[in-house]
Design a protein around this motif. Structure first.
Motif, short mmCIF file in Angstrom:
data_model
loop_
_atom_site.label_atom_id
_atom_site.label_comp_id
_atom_site.label_asym_id
_atom_site.label_seq_id
_atom_site.Cartn_x
_atom_site.Cartn_y
_atom_site.Cartn_z
N LYS A 21 0.84 -1.20 0.00
CA LYS A 21 0.00 0.00 0.00
C LYS A 21 0.88 1.24 0.00
O LYS A 21 1.91 1.28 0.66
CB LYS A 21 -0.92 0.01 1.22
CG LYS A 21 -1.94 -1.11 1.19
CD LYS A 21 -2.89 -0.99 2.35
CE LYS A 21 -4.00 -1.99 2.19
NZ LYS A 21 -3.97 -3.06 3.14
N VAL A 39 -4.70 6.39 0.73
CA VAL A 39 -3.98 5.13 0.56
C VAL A 39 -4.36 4.53 -0.79
O VAL A 39 -5.52 4.61 -1.21
CB VAL A 39 -4.26 4.14 1.72
CG1 VAL A 39 -5.73 3.80 1.81
CG2 VAL A 39 -3.43 2.90 1.59
N PRO A 41 -3.92 0.86 -2.75
CA PRO A 41 -3.39 -0.51 -2.78
C PRO A 41 -2.66 -0.72 -4.10
O PRO A 41 -3.26 -0.52 -5.16
CB PRO A 41 -4.63 -1.40 -2.68
CG PRO A 41 -5.81 -0.49 -2.65
CD PRO A 41 -5.35 0.92 -2.84
#
Length: 110
Positions: A21, A39, A41
């Motif tokens: 991440k 964030v 991924p």
């Protein structure tokens, strides 16, 4: 620096790439208590590459997912290359492997 998602201004952010991440924070002091501003991924990322020609800014790079392209500016050429290489390696490590059901058997008589 990261370009804003809605208002396309440039803001200094601090990034951490960890466990597949990419997190970003508003302040340089990051502790367990800090909440990330965002964030990504890396498994959802398709490409990471230089973007000087797109943005007309030195040390620019882009990170693309199926739905979005995000733009960043590193402080130096080396830092830009380091981020591209690190994120690229992470994308490969966290990309979904091809499952048996997706492998086409061209020899079968179906």
């Amino acid at each position: 620096m990261k370009q804003g998602e809605h208002i396309k201004t440039w803001r200094r952010r601090w990034f951490i790439l960890k466990q597949g991440k990419l997190f970003w924070f508003k302040d340089s002091t990051v502790t367990r208590a800090c909440k990330p501003r965002g964030v990504i991924p890396v498994a959802s990322c398709l490409t990471v590459k230089g973007a000087e020609d797109v943005l007309h800014k030195e040390n620019a790079f882009e990170l693309s997912t199926r739905s979005d392209t995000m733009y960043f500016i590193a402080d130096s050429e080396k830092e830009k290359e380091d981020w591209i290489n690190s994120i690229g390696r992470s994308i490969v490590q966290h990309s979904r492997s091809v499952t048996d059901s997706e492998i086409v058997d061209y020899d079968s008589k179906r």
